[in-house]
Design a protein around this motif. Structure first.
Motif, PDB file in Angstrom:
ATOM      1  N   CYS A   1     -13.015  29.799 -51.596  1.00 16.41           N
ATOM      2  CA  CYS A   1     -12.058  29.970 -52.702  1.00 16.41           C
ATOM      3  C   CYS A   1     -11.536  28.618 -53.172  1.00 16.41           C
ATOM      4  O   CYS A   1     -11.273  28.422 -54.366  1.00 16.41           O
ATOM      5  CB  CYS A   1     -10.913  30.880 -52.280  1.00 16.41           C
TER       6      CYS A   1
ATOM      7  N   CYS B   1     -12.294  27.026 -57.178  1.00 16.69           N
ATOM      8  CA  CYS B   1     -11.078  26.996 -57.999  1.00 16.69           C
ATOM      9  C   CYS B   1     -11.145  25.894 -59.055  1.00 16.69           C
ATOM     10  O   CYS B   1     -11.331  24.716 -58.725  1.00 16.69           O
ATOM     11  CB  CYS B   1      -9.864  26.789 -57.107  1.00 16.69           C
TER      12      CYS B   1
ATOM     13  N   CYS C   1      -1.792  27.936 -60.869  1.00 13.91           N
ATOM     14  CA  CYS C   1      -2.875  28.925 -60.848  1.00 13.91           C
ATOM     15  C   CYS C   1      -3.072  29.519 -62.237  1.00 13.91           C
ATOM     16  O   CYS C   1      -2.113  29.916 -62.896  1.00 13.91           O
ATOM     17  CB  CYS C   1      -2.554  30.028 -59.843  1.00 13.91           C
TER      18      CYS C   1
ATOM     19  N   HIS D   1      -5.080  32.173 -62.731  1.00  9.76           N
ATOM     20  CA  HIS D   1      -5.404  33.585 -62.523  1.00  9.76           C
ATOM     21  C   HIS D   1      -6.774  33.970 -63.088  1.00  9.76           C
ATOM     22  O   HIS D   1      -6.934  35.022 -63.711  1.00  9.76           O
ATOM     23  CB  HIS D   1      -4.298  34.465 -63.104  1.00  9.76           C
ATOM     24  N   CYS D   2      -7.736  33.101 -62.859  1.00  9.37           N
ATOM     25  CA  CYS D   2      -9.106  33.372 -63.305  1.00  9.37           C
ATOM     26  C   CYS D   2      -9.823  34.375 -62.410  1.00  9.37           C
ATOM     27  O   CYS D   2     -10.858  34.923 -62.782  1.00  9.37           O
ATOM     28  CB  CYS D   2      -9.900  32.071 -63.366  1.00  9.37           C
ATOM     29  N   LYS D   3      -9.296  34.580 -61.198  1.00  9.88           N
ATOM     30  CA  LYS D   3      -9.831  35.514 -60.210  1.00  9.88           C
ATOM     31  C   LYS D   3     -11.150  35.057 -59.574  1.00  9.88           C
ATOM     32  O   LYS D   3     -11.789  35.824 -58.853  1.00  9.88           O
ATOM     33  CB  LYS D   3     -10.023  36.918 -60.805  1.00  9.88           C
ATOM     34  N   TYR D   4     -11.592  33.836 -59.824  1.00 11.32           N
ATOM     35  CA  TYR D   4     -12.823  33.348 -59.185  1.00 11.32           C
ATOM     36  C   TYR D   4     -12.701  33.419 -57.669  1.00 11.32           C
ATOM     37  O   TYR D   4     -13.674  33.716 -56.962  1.00 11.32           O
ATOM     38  CB  TYR D   4     -13.106  31.906 -59.601  1.00 11.32           C
TER      39      TYR D   4
ATOM     40  N   THR E   1     -10.960  35.519 -55.819  1.00  8.43           N
ATOM     41  CA  THR E   1     -11.101  36.910 -55.367  1.00  8.43           C
ATOM     42  C   THR E   1     -12.551  37.366 -55.431  1.00  8.43           C
ATOM     43  O   THR E   1     -13.068  37.986 -54.491  1.00  8.43           O
ATOM     44  CB  THR E   1     -10.231  37.839 -56.227  1.00  8.43           C
TER      45      THR E   1
ATOM     46  N   PRO F   1      -7.885  39.926 -51.615  1.00 13.74           N
ATOM     47  CA  PRO F   1      -7.421  39.883 -53.015  1.00 13.74           C
ATOM     48  C   PRO F   1      -6.588  38.629 -53.273  1.00 13.74           C
ATOM     49  O   PRO F   1      -5.385  38.691 -53.541  1.00 13.74           O
ATOM     50  CB  PRO F   1      -6.590  41.164 -53.141  1.00 13.74           C
TER      51      PRO F   1
ATOM     52  N   GLU G   1      -6.176  36.293 -55.653  1.00 11.59           N
ATOM     53  CA  GLU G   1      -5.400  36.102 -56.879  1.00 11.59           C
ATOM     54  C   GLU G   1      -4.216  37.052 -56.946  1.00 11.59           C
ATOM     55  O   GLU G   1      -3.133  36.681 -57.426  1.00 11.59           O
ATOM     56  CB  GLU G   1      -6.311  36.280 -58.104  1.00 11.59           C
ATOM     57  N   GLN G   2      -4.377  38.259 -56.456  1.00  8.66           N
ATOM     58  CA  GLN G   2      -3.272  39.214 -56.440  1.00  8.66           C
ATOM     59  C   GLN G   2      -2.156  38.743 -55.510  1.00  8.66           C
ATOM     60  O   GLN G   2      -0.967  38.942 -55.791  1.00  8.66           O
ATOM     61  CB  GLN G   2      -3.771  40.592 -56.001  1.00  8.66           C
TER      62      GLN G   2
END
Length: 244
Positions: A147, A151, A196, A198-201, A203, A211, A213-214
């Protein structure tokens, strides 16, 4: 299955280049097994990390085909071939030591900045299944750095704590027997959690399906509601409010 072409990005401390190897694989052959085959039979100078080979130790993270960030020990070569070839490179956002070996201290040291360990309360409270559900997935983190590698925030903010570190913040913040409580939110703010995007890459790439990004989103929302994290103007991003 037959013969394939494996392209590997190399680095000897001074020079970068790409080597190409032709190897035999089976349907079940993993990237880790291919790397060991090349090292044992073709080029003993190739450097990479492999330890548990069971997706537990987190040391064998690599980047393949310029896009995916994976654990070499659990990723099958056959499923990632492009025209009979696969490209293997070291993880991003970290200093390369040699070939596919990267310096993990760049994210491990940041864990110290957020006190990413358990700080027990003096009086222990009973823990029930519903309590564990709040941070059960986060305990699966194996510190693989995938992760962190994927990022995009580090291009703009080198002081960003990184997804892996905020997972640690979340895990212990949610543990009712941890003594730091909201101090963990303060530490997250100091480590630029609001950078951040919040692109969710993180996750999508996590080999343990955490999870990530959550978790970051929940920390941010709670911190802003409590006034620990400064609220910013709505930029129309991906954020979704959470209730507590």
């Amino acid at each position: 299955m037959g013969r394939i072409i494996v392209k590997i990005k190399r680095f000897d401390g001074k020079t970068e280049w790409y080597d190409q190897f032709e190897v035999n694989i089976q349907d079940r052959t993993t990237i880790a097994e291919v790397l060991m085959q090349i090292h044992d039979r073709i080029d003993p100078t190739l450097s990479f990390r492999v330890q548990c080979r069971a997706s537990i130790c987190g040391t064998c993270g690599v980047k393949i085909n310029r896009e995916r960030h994976v654990l070499a020990c659990k990723t099958k070569v056959k499923e990632n071939l492009v025209n009979g070839e696969i490209l293997i490179e070291p993880l991003s956002n970290m200093t390369v030591i040699k070939d596919l070996v990267t310096d993990h201290k760049e994210f491990l040291y940041k864990i110290k900045d957020v006190k990413g360990w358990f700080e027990p309360k003096k009086e222990f409270q009973p823990v029930y299944p519903d309590d564990l559900k709040q941070f059960d997935k986060e305990t699966d983190c194996i510190l693989c750095g995938i992760c962190y590698s994927i990022c995009p925030v580090f291009e703009a903010d080198k002081d960003f704590g990184g997804p892996i570190n905020f997972v640690k913040v979340f895990r212990f913040w949610k543990d009712k027997n941890d003594s730091l409580g909201d101090e963990r939110i303060v530490l997250a703010e100091k480590n630029h959690i609001t950078s951040c995007v919040h692109c969710k890459y993180c996750t999508f790439s996590c080999p343990k399906q955490i999870p990530v990004e959550q978790d970051i989103l929940q920390i941010e929302f709670y911190g802003k509601q409590k006034g620990i994290i400064k609220k910013e103007e709505d930029t129309g991003g991906f954020s979704t409010p959470f209730g507590f």
